[in-house]
Design a protein around this motif. Structure first.
Motif, PDB file in Angstrom:
ATOM      1  N   VAL A 297       4.994 -16.805  27.842  1.00  0.00           N
ATOM      2  CA  VAL A 297       4.438 -16.342  29.146  1.00  0.00           C
ATOM      3  C   VAL A 297       2.903 -17.245  29.066  1.00  0.00           C
ATOM      4  O   VAL A 297       2.600 -17.788  30.245  1.00  0.00           O
ATOM      5  CB  VAL A 297       3.887 -14.902  29.105  1.00  0.00           C
ATOM      6  N   LEU A 298       2.266 -17.519  28.069  1.00  0.00           N
ATOM      7  CA  LEU A 298       1.129 -17.956  27.899  1.00  0.00           C
ATOM      8  C   LEU A 298       1.184 -19.647  28.286  1.00  0.00           C
ATOM      9  O   LEU A 298       0.266 -20.638  28.611  1.00  0.00           O
ATOM     10  CB  LEU A 298       0.310 -17.722  26.609  1.00  0.00           C
ATOM     11  N   SER A 299       2.546 -20.013  27.919  1.00  0.00           N
ATOM     12  CA  SER A 299       2.561 -21.399  28.286  1.00  0.00           C
ATOM     13  C   SER A 299       3.196 -21.872  29.524  1.00  0.00           C
ATOM     14  O   SER A 299       2.980 -23.093  30.039  1.00  0.00           O
ATOM     15  CB  SER A 299       3.696 -22.017  26.930  1.00  0.00           C
TER      16      SER A 299
ATOM     17  N   PRO B  31       3.059 -22.471  33.600  1.00  0.00           N
ATOM     18  CA  PRO B  31       2.326 -22.879  34.845  1.00  0.00           C
ATOM     19  C   PRO B  31       1.464 -21.534  35.248  1.00  0.00           C
ATOM     20  O   PRO B  31       0.227 -21.774  35.779  1.00  0.00           O
ATOM     21  CB  PRO B  31       3.107 -23.549  35.724  1.00  0.00           C
ATOM     22  N   ARG B  32       1.950 -20.560  35.444  1.00  0.00           N
ATOM     23  CA  ARG B  32       1.384 -19.334  36.031  1.00  0.00           C
ATOM     24  C   ARG B  32       0.044 -19.084  35.504  1.00  0.00           C
ATOM     25  O   ARG B  32      -0.968 -18.688  35.948  1.00  0.00           O
ATOM     26  CB  ARG B  32       2.289 -18.232  36.149  1.00  0.00           C
ATOM     27  N   PHE B  33       0.082 -19.066  34.023  1.00  0.00           N
ATOM     28  CA  PHE B  33      -1.083 -18.834  33.358  1.00  0.00           C
ATOM     29  C   PHE B  33      -1.801 -20.104  32.648  1.00  0.00           C
ATOM     30  O   PHE B  33      -2.872 -19.891  32.474  1.00  0.00           O
ATOM     31  CB  PHE B  33      -0.556 -17.765  32.006  1.00  0.00           C
ATOM     32  N   ALA B  34      -0.914 -20.992  32.352  1.00  0.00           N
ATOM     33  CA  ALA B  34      -1.387 -22.200  31.752  1.00  0.00           C
ATOM     34  C   ALA B  34      -2.592 -22.101  30.818  1.00  0.00           C
ATOM     35  O   ALA B  34      -3.651 -22.874  30.824  1.00  0.00           O
ATOM     36  CB  ALA B  34      -2.023 -23.048  32.870  1.00  0.00           C
ATOM     37  N   VAL B  35      -2.545 -21.214  29.714  1.00  0.00           N
ATOM     38  CA  VAL B  35      -3.401 -20.912  28.953  1.00  0.00           C
ATOM     39  C   VAL B  35      -3.687 -22.169  28.207  1.00  0.00           C
ATOM     40  O   VAL B  35      -4.797 -22.772  27.298  1.00  0.00           O
ATOM     41  CB  VAL B  35      -3.077 -19.529  28.038  1.00  0.00           C
ATOM     42  N   TRP B  36      -2.388 -22.662  27.481  1.00  0.00           N
ATOM     43  CA  TRP B  36      -2.633 -23.807  26.527  1.00  0.00           C
ATOM     44  C   TRP B  36      -2.905 -25.002  27.171  1.00  0.00           C
ATOM     45  O   TRP B  36      -3.699 -25.929  26.804  1.00  0.00           O
ATOM     46  CB  TRP B  36      -0.980 -24.079  26.216  1.00  0.00           C
ATOM     47  N   SER B  37      -2.618 -25.342  28.583  1.00  0.00           N
ATOM     48  CA  SER B  37      -3.405 -26.297  29.329  1.00  0.00           C
ATOM     49  C   SER B  37      -4.684 -26.293  29.306  1.00  0.00           C
ATOM     50  O   SER B  37      -5.554 -27.303  29.111  1.00  0.00           O
ATOM     51  CB  SER B  37      -2.873 -26.435  30.753  1.00  0.00           C
ATOM     52  N   GLY B  38      -5.406 -24.934  29.518  1.00  0.00           N
ATOM     53  CA  GLY B  38      -6.890 -24.891  29.593  1.00  0.00           C
ATOM     54  C   GLY B  38      -7.482 -25.127  28.241  1.00  0.00           C
ATOM     55  O   GLY B  38      -8.603 -25.769  28.079  1.00  0.00           O
ATOM     56  N   LEU B  39      -6.709 -24.682  27.081  1.00  0.00           N
ATOM     57  CA  LEU B  39      -7.086 -25.022  25.707  1.00  0.00           C
ATOM     58  C   LEU B  39      -7.011 -26.516  25.736  1.00  0.00           C
ATOM     59  O   LEU B  39      -7.885 -26.885  24.774  1.00  0.00           O
ATOM     60  CB  LEU B  39      -6.165 -24.437  24.791  1.00  0.00           C
TER      61      LEU B  39
END
Length: 211
Positions: free
Chosen positions: A192-194, A196-204
């Motif tokens: 889920v965090l990976s 595109p909807r959340f893109a947490v890792w992209s932000g990291l």
């Protein structure tokens, strides 16, 4: 009060071993002199009935031990060694590696996440080893909650390795149920965090990138 268990290990030369209670918990020390009728040494995997007392040092040991069942069939031994989850246990780590590889290729999971899994897995493996040693010495134990939390945070691959190679917590049904529940939560959260909807890792990744 009598309880039951199976012989987990036995030192033939020194005449002692350890019994794993069927209800779980720490392994119980047993000396050959505690066998009822001074029977021959039990075989590994043999079921026994026994009582528990404490020695002068306050450590638990089995007394009045009686063999009640033969050695478990090899097929059942294999099932219990993997905590009753069989192929799931053996395939969980490589399956997650595939999921991780796809997520990394599609959504750019930063290397620090993989490092986190490795470090937490190493920590979890150490905690299992320490708890296994403490169980044998009747010493201070690592709580099951601690083992489950480190697995939930990402150390569950190390937990699987510890369960299989150390044979610790691999046959306790209640723990295994909770353990696999935390694995499912962790893997689900990773996906889920990976996404595109959340893109947490992209932000990291952007936060960690040099400016």
């Amino acid at each position: 009060m009598r309880t039951e268990g199976h012989v987990r290990s036995w030192n033939q030369e020194r005449g002692f071993g350890f019994i794993e209670p069927v209800l779980g918990g720490q392994e119980i020390f047993v000396h050959i002199t505690a066998l009822r009728g001074r029977a021959k040494a039990p075989a590994i995997g043999q079921y026994v009935s026994f009582e528990i007392e404490k020695n002068h040092q306050g450590k638990k040991r089995a007394v009045d031990v009686e063999v009640i069942r033969a050695v478990r069939p090899r097929s059942r031994q294999g099932a219990r060694a993997t905590g009753g989850y069989g192929a799931i246990t053996l395939l969980a780590i490589p399956a997650f590696a595939v999921v991780y590889a796809f997520a990394s290729a599609l959504w750019r999971v930063p290397d620090v996440v993989a490092l986190g899994y490795l470090l937490l897995s190493a920590l979890t493996l150490v905690l299992y080893a320490v708890d296994k040693s403490a169980a044998r010495r009747d010493g201070w134990r690592t709580s099951e909650q601690t083992l489950l939390v480190t697995g939930l945070l990402g150390g569950w691959p190390g937990g699987i390795v510890a369960q299989q190679f150390l044979r610790h917590k691999s046959t306790k049904g209640s723990f295994q149920t909770m353990f696999w529940f935390t694995v499912a939560i962790n893997v689900g959260a990773f996906v889920v965090l990976s996404s595109p909807r959340f893109a947490v890792w992209s932000g990291l990744s952007l936060a960690l990138a040099p400016h």
